[in-house]
Enzyme design. Structure first.
Site, PDB file in Angstrom:
ATOM      1  N   THR A 121      81.614 104.667  34.844  1.00 51.60           N
ATOM      2  CA  THR A 121      81.531 103.706  35.945  1.00 51.60           C
ATOM      3  C   THR A 121      80.085 103.322  36.245  1.00 51.60           C
ATOM      4  O   THR A 121      79.161 104.116  36.011  1.00 51.60           O
ATOM      5  CB  THR A 121      82.171 104.334  37.203  1.00 51.60           C
ATOM      6  OG1 THR A 121      81.857 103.545  38.338  1.00 51.60           O
ATOM      7  CG2 THR A 121      81.643 105.745  37.470  1.00 51.60           C
ATOM      8  N   ASP A 122      79.906 102.143  36.828  1.00 49.31           N
ATOM      9  CA  ASP A 122      78.556 101.719  37.244  1.00 49.31           C
ATOM     10  C   ASP A 122      78.051 102.539  38.436  1.00 49.31           C
ATOM     11  O   ASP A 122      76.856 102.535  38.753  1.00 49.31           O
ATOM     12  CB  ASP A 122      78.528 100.222  37.587  1.00 49.31           C
ATOM     13  CG  ASP A 122      79.507  99.805  38.675  1.00 49.31           C
ATOM     14  OD1 ASP A 122      80.242 100.661  39.199  1.00 49.31           O
ATOM     15  OD2 ASP A 122      79.529  98.598  39.003  1.00 49.31           O
ATOM     16  N   GLU A 123      78.969 103.278  39.095  1.00 48.57           N
ATOM     17  CA  GLU A 123      78.555 104.042  40.283  1.00 48.57           C
ATOM     18  C   GLU A 123      77.584 105.165  39.960  1.00 48.57           C
ATOM     19  O   GLU A 123      76.937 105.696  40.860  1.00 48.57           O
ATOM     20  CB  GLU A 123      79.779 104.643  40.986  1.00 48.57           C
ATOM     21  CG  GLU A 123      80.669 103.600  41.568  1.00 48.57           C
ATOM     22  CD  GLU A 123      81.679 104.197  42.529  1.00 48.57           C
ATOM     23  OE1 GLU A 123      81.502 105.345  42.953  1.00 48.57           O
ATOM     24  OE2 GLU A 123      82.636 103.494  42.844  1.00 48.57           O
ATOM     25  N   TYR A 148      82.627 111.758  43.807  1.00 42.91           N
ATOM     26  CA  TYR A 148      83.248 111.100  42.635  1.00 42.91           C
ATOM     27  C   TYR A 148      82.188 110.638  41.644  1.00 42.91           C
ATOM     28  O   TYR A 148      82.233 110.978  40.453  1.00 42.91           O
ATOM     29  CB  TYR A 148      84.113 109.909  43.079  1.00 42.91           C
ATOM     30  CG  TYR A 148      84.399 108.942  41.952  1.00 42.91           C
ATOM     31  CD1 TYR A 148      85.179 109.314  40.866  1.00 42.91           C
ATOM     32  CD2 TYR A 148      83.847 107.650  41.957  1.00 42.91           C
ATOM     33  CE1 TYR A 148      85.422 108.429  39.813  1.00 42.91           C
ATOM     34  CE2 TYR A 148      84.082 106.767  40.911  1.00 42.91           C
ATOM     35  CZ  TYR A 148      84.870 107.161  39.838  1.00 42.91           C
ATOM     36  OH  TYR A 148      85.101 106.297  38.791  1.00 42.91           O
ATOM     37  N   LYS A 152      81.315 111.828  37.761  1.00 46.59           N
ATOM     38  CA  LYS A 152      81.309 110.937  36.585  1.00 46.59           C
ATOM     39  C   LYS A 152      79.939 110.971  35.904  1.00 46.59           C
ATOM     40  O   LYS A 152      79.846 110.968  34.677  1.00 46.59           O
ATOM     41  CB  LYS A 152      81.655 109.498  36.991  1.00 46.59           C
ATOM     42  CG  LYS A 152      83.081 109.277  37.416  1.00 46.59           C
ATOM     43  CD  LYS A 152      84.115 109.554  36.341  1.00 46.59           C
ATOM     44  CE  LYS A 152      84.099 108.536  35.216  1.00 46.59           C
ATOM     45  NZ  LYS A 152      85.226 108.775  34.262  1.00 46.59           N
TER      46      LYS A 152
HETATM   47  P1  NAD Z   1      93.442 105.876  38.075  1.00 50.37           P
HETATM   48  O1  NAD Z   1      93.179 106.829  39.185  1.00 50.37           O
HETATM   49  O2  NAD Z   1      94.309 104.695  38.305  1.00 50.37           O
HETATM   50  O3  NAD Z   1      94.072 106.668  36.837  1.00 50.37           O
HETATM   51  C1  NAD Z   1      93.570 107.898  36.393  1.00 50.37           C
HETATM   52  C2  NAD Z   1      94.630 108.561  35.507  1.00 50.37           C
HETATM   53  O4  NAD Z   1      94.084 109.803  35.032  1.00 50.37           O
HETATM   54  C3  NAD Z   1      95.930 108.899  36.257  1.00 50.37           C
HETATM   55  O5  NAD Z   1      97.032 108.458  35.507  1.00 50.37           O
HETATM   56  C4  NAD Z   1      95.901 110.416  36.374  1.00 50.37           C
HETATM   57  O6  NAD Z   1      97.195 111.008  36.366  1.00 50.37           O
HETATM   58  C5  NAD Z   1      95.106 110.794  35.133  1.00 50.37           C
HETATM   59  N1  NAD Z   1      94.453 112.104  35.278  1.00 50.37           N
HETATM   60  C6  NAD Z   1      93.650 112.519  36.306  1.00 50.37           C
HETATM   61  N2  NAD Z   1      93.251 113.787  36.089  1.00 50.37           N
HETATM   62  C7  NAD Z   1      93.814 114.176  34.912  1.00 50.37           C
HETATM   63  C8  NAD Z   1      93.772 115.379  34.175  1.00 50.37           C
HETATM   64  N3  NAD Z   1      93.099 116.453  34.606  1.00 50.37           N
HETATM   65  N4  NAD Z   1      94.456 115.442  32.999  1.00 50.37           N
HETATM   66  C9  NAD Z   1      95.162 114.367  32.566  1.00 50.37           C
HETATM   67  N5  NAD Z   1      95.251 113.205  33.240  1.00 50.37           N
HETATM   68  C10 NAD Z   1      94.572 113.111  34.399  1.00 50.37           C
HETATM   69  O7  NAD Z   1      92.011 105.460  37.542  1.00 50.37           O
HETATM   70  P2  NAD Z   1      91.472 104.097  36.907  1.00 50.37           P
HETATM   71  O8  NAD Z   1      91.007 103.220  37.992  1.00 50.37           O
HETATM   72  O9  NAD Z   1      92.460 103.605  35.909  1.00 50.37           O
HETATM   73  O10 NAD Z   1      90.173 104.644  36.154  1.00 50.37           O
HETATM   74  C11 NAD Z   1      90.261 105.092  34.798  1.00 50.37           C
HETATM   75  C12 NAD Z   1      88.867 105.447  34.316  1.00 50.37           C
HETATM   76  O11 NAD Z   1      88.008 104.319  34.425  1.00 50.37           O
HETATM   77  C13 NAD Z   1      88.197 106.563  35.116  1.00 50.37           C
HETATM   78  O12 NAD Z   1      87.486 107.389  34.221  1.00 50.37           O
HETATM   79  C14 NAD Z   1      87.244 105.830  36.051  1.00 50.37           C
HETATM   80  O13 NAD Z   1      86.146 106.626  36.390  1.00 50.37           O
HETATM   81  C15 NAD Z   1      86.846 104.654  35.171  1.00 50.37           C
HETATM   82  N6  NAD Z   1      86.432 103.431  35.880  1.00 50.37           N
HETATM   83  C16 NAD Z   1      87.238 102.881  36.855  1.00 50.37           C
HETATM   84  C17 NAD Z   1      86.867 101.678  37.455  1.00 50.37           C
HETATM   85  C18 NAD Z   1      87.728 101.000  38.492  1.00 50.37           C
HETATM   86  O14 NAD Z   1      87.315  99.985  39.051  1.00 50.37           O
HETATM   87  N7  NAD Z   1      88.924 101.489  38.796  1.00 50.37           N
HETATM   88  C19 NAD Z   1      85.660 101.059  37.067  1.00 50.37           C
HETATM   89  C20 NAD Z   1      84.869 101.668  36.097  1.00 50.37           C
HETATM   90  C21 NAD Z   1      85.277 102.837  35.496  1.00 50.37           C
HETATM   91  O1  DAU Z   2      82.400 100.465  40.551  1.00 50.40           O
HETATM   92  C1  DAU Z   2      83.412 101.098  39.846  1.00 50.40           C
HETATM   93  C2  DAU Z   2      84.241 101.952  40.776  1.00 50.40           C
HETATM   94  O2  DAU Z   2      85.045 101.045  41.548  1.00 50.40           O
HETATM   95  C3  DAU Z   2      85.135 102.951  40.050  1.00 50.40           C
HETATM   96  O3  DAU Z   2      84.322 103.889  39.396  1.00 50.40           O
HETATM   97  C4  DAU Z   2      86.067 103.671  41.034  1.00 50.40           C
HETATM   98  O4  DAU Z   2      86.942 104.529  40.326  1.00 50.40           O
HETATM   99  C5  DAU Z   2      86.865 102.633  41.778  1.00 50.40           C
HETATM  100  O5  DAU Z   2      87.698 103.253  42.749  1.00 50.40           O
HETATM  101  C6  DAU Z   2      85.932 101.635  42.459  1.00 50.40           C
HETATM  102  O6  DAU Z   2      85.170 102.301  43.509  1.00 50.40           O
HETATM  103  P1  DAU Z   2      84.939 101.603  44.952  1.00 50.40           P
HETATM  104  O7  DAU Z   2      84.671 102.670  45.909  1.00 50.40           O
HETATM  105  O8  DAU Z   2      83.981 100.469  44.822  1.00 50.40           O
HETATM  106  O9  DAU Z   2      86.413 100.954  45.122  1.00 50.40           O
HETATM  107  P2  DAU Z   2      87.423 100.862  46.378  1.00 50.40           P
HETATM  108  O10 DAU Z   2      88.570 100.042  45.910  1.00 50.40           O
HETATM  109  O11 DAU Z   2      87.706 102.182  46.975  1.00 50.40           O
HETATM  110  O12 DAU Z   2      86.576 100.030  47.446  1.00 50.40           O
HETATM  111  C7  DAU Z   2      85.986  98.786  47.107  1.00 50.40           C
HETATM  112  C8  DAU Z   2      85.162  98.342  48.305  1.00 50.40           C
HETATM  113  O13 DAU Z   2      86.034  98.004  49.383  1.00 50.40           O
HETATM  114  C9  DAU Z   2      84.241  99.419  48.853  1.00 50.40           C
HETATM  115  O14 DAU Z   2      83.043  98.806  49.283  1.00 50.40           O
HETATM  116  C10 DAU Z   2      85.001 100.001  50.035  1.00 50.40           C
HETATM  117  C11 DAU Z   2      85.768  98.804  50.553  1.00 50.40           C
HETATM  118  N1  DAU Z   2      87.083  99.081  51.177  1.00 50.40           N
HETATM  119  C12 DAU Z   2      87.978  99.864  50.512  1.00 50.40           C
HETATM  120  C13 DAU Z   2      89.227 100.092  51.030  1.00 50.40           C
HETATM  121  C14 DAU Z   2      90.221 100.973  50.300  1.00 50.40           C
HETATM  122  C15 DAU Z   2      87.424  98.456  52.382  1.00 50.40           C
HETATM  123  O15 DAU Z   2      86.620  97.719  52.981  1.00 50.40           O
HETATM  124  N2  DAU Z   2      88.678  98.659  52.891  1.00 50.40           N
HETATM  125  C16 DAU Z   2      89.590  99.452  52.265  1.00 50.40           C
HETATM  126  O16 DAU Z   2      90.722  99.603  52.780  1.00 50.40           O
END
Ligand code: NAD
Ligand code: DAU
Length: 340
Positions: A121-123, A148, A152
């Site tokens: 992730t970019d975080e 989190y 990562k």
């Molecule tokens: P998500 O939470 O929707 O899915 C995560 C999946 O991993 C789930 O199905 C969960 O059951 C599985 N999991 C968790 N722990 C596990 C374990 N110990 N063993 C096996 N399976 C396990 O997450 P997502 O948003 O699809 O993110 C997927 C990946 O992409 C993550 O590595 C996250 O850090 C990365 N990522 C997410 C975002 C975003 O915006 N959501 C952006 C950049 C990177």
């Molecule tokens: O940047 C990549 C990351 O993006 C991933 O690594 C994470 O797994 C993914 O969850 C996401 O993280 P954020 O914390 O940016 O996403 P989230 O959807 O939780 O929140 C997005 C923005 O919206 C953040 O600034 C918080 C805000 N927010 C979130 C929720 C759930 C609100 O204002 N209201 C809300 O109800």
């Protein structure tokens, strides 16, 4: 690359990636997923059983991981605990799955000489000021803010160390905020859409000025496929689609697209340590690997995502009440902490 093991493939981005690879390659895919609250079997329904298998299990399970990894040509590692708000309330599982789970996979790919692509992730880079002209690049120093993102960042550093010390065949990618189908209702965009569909008010943290750099999950998938085809061993690639918007702007678009008034939402207490802005410079991926995103119009992508949630109520409705109850508990804990 015929046989691919996708960890976390029943989660949001993993499931999008599985559908993408079934449609755009001839790979046979095994998903290894522990089926946590964030997973959904329905996200993987209808896939050809000749090319797709789901194994329920934990990436921390040494025996299972060492049985599965050698049966594959590559491991694409999505599995993680992913929600910042949860990591602030219960960080332990984040370290277990994201750090120790990645360690188990690294040891398995090392011993069985299997290619790994690590999804991150970019975080890990921390945050930017709103007016900073710089965006994150492959050389930005790590400065994670939340449990989190620290977990990562730790997993990324383990992958880099295993490349350098043991010569494993690995690539990494750090992507910005994804949106699209199959995203859990705890996350910002689906939370707001499903709240409106459920007659609940959307909730905006802080002053709504925080900026995220949105990319459609199908563009994330095509970028990962391109890195698998042409990425160089040991390299990190940043994935982003120039989609910077403030949370207030994104919520404004959702309200407008769903026919609501612009002020039809509630302000709520801010997230502790809330990162202000993320922004990705994906020049390397574009210029060296020739990748291009398809979803360059956020409004169009959001419209399609709203339609998907309207048409798939049975996919998200069971998780909605549980998730809002969890938010209520977290918020009351936060209020009690601030009052003491
Ligand atoms: P998500 O939470 O929707 O899915 C995560 C999946 O991993 C789930 O199905 C969960 O059951 C599985 N999991 C968790 N722990 C596990 C374990 N110990 N063993 C096996 N399976 C396990 O997450 P997502 O948003 O699809 O993110 C997927 C990946 O992409 C993550 O590595 C996250 O850090 C990365 N990522 C997410 C975002 C975003 O915006 N959501 C952006 C950049 C990177
Ligand atoms: O940047 C990549 C990351 O993006 C991933 O690594 C994470 O797994 C993914 O969850 C996401 O993280 P954020 O914390 O940016 O996403 P989230 O959807 O939780 O929140 C997005 C923005 O919206 C953040 O600034 C918080 C805000 N927010 C979130 C929720 C759930 C609100 O204002 N209201 C809300 O109800």
């Amino acid at each position: 690359m015929k046989r691919i093991l996708v960890t976390g493939g029943a989660g949001f981005i993993g499931a999008n990636f599985v559908h993408h690879m079934i449609a755009h390659s001839d790979a046979e895919i095994t998903v290894l997923d522990k089926m946590s609250y964030a997973a959904n079997r329905a996200s993987l329904e209808g896939l050809d059983p000749k090319r797709f298998t789901l194994v329920q299990g934990d990436i921390c399970d040494y025996v299972l991981v060492n049985e599965l990894v050698p049966q594959h040509d590559a491991v694409i590692h999505f599995a993680a605990e992913t929600h910042n708000d949860n990591s602030l309330h219960d960080p332990r599982i984040f370290l277990k799955s994201n750090v120790m789970g990645t360690f188990e996979l690294l040891e398995a790919v090392r011993h069985h000489e299997v290619r790994l692509h690590h999804i991150s992730t970019d975080e890990v880079y921390g945050d930017l000021e709103l007016d900073d002209p710089q965006r994150f690049t492959e050389t930005t120093p790590y400065q994670p803010s939340s449990p989190y993102s620290a977990s990562k960042a730790s997993s990324d550093l383990l992958v880099k160390a295993w490349v350098r010390s043991f010569g494993i065949e690995a690539t990494l990618s750090n992507c910005s905020n994804n949106y699209g189908p199959f995203q859990h209702v705890e996350k910002f965009i689906p939370r707001q859409i499903t709240s409106i569909l459920s007659g609940l008010p959307p909730k905006l943290y802080g002053n709504g000025a925080n900026v995220r750099d949105w990319i459609h999950a199908s563009d994330h998938s095509s970028a990962v496929q391109r890195i698998l085809e042409a990425g160089e061993r040991g390299r990190t690639y940043l994935i982003g689609a120039d989609g910077e918007r403030s949370n207030r702007e994104v919520l404004g678009l959702i309200l407008e697209l769903m026919g609501r008034d612009a002020d039809d939402f509630e302000w709520v207490a801010d997230r502790a340590g809330h990162d202000l802005r993320y922004a990705i410079d994906a020049t390397v991926l574009r210029e060296e690997l020739g990748w291009r995103p398809q979803y360059t119009d956020l409004e169009r992508g959001l419209g399609a995502t709203i339609d998907w949630y309207r048409q798939h109520r049975s996919w998200w409705e069971p998780a909605k009440a549980r998730t809002e109850e969890r938010y209520r508990r977290q918020l009351s804990g936060e209020e009690a902490r601030m009052a003491s």
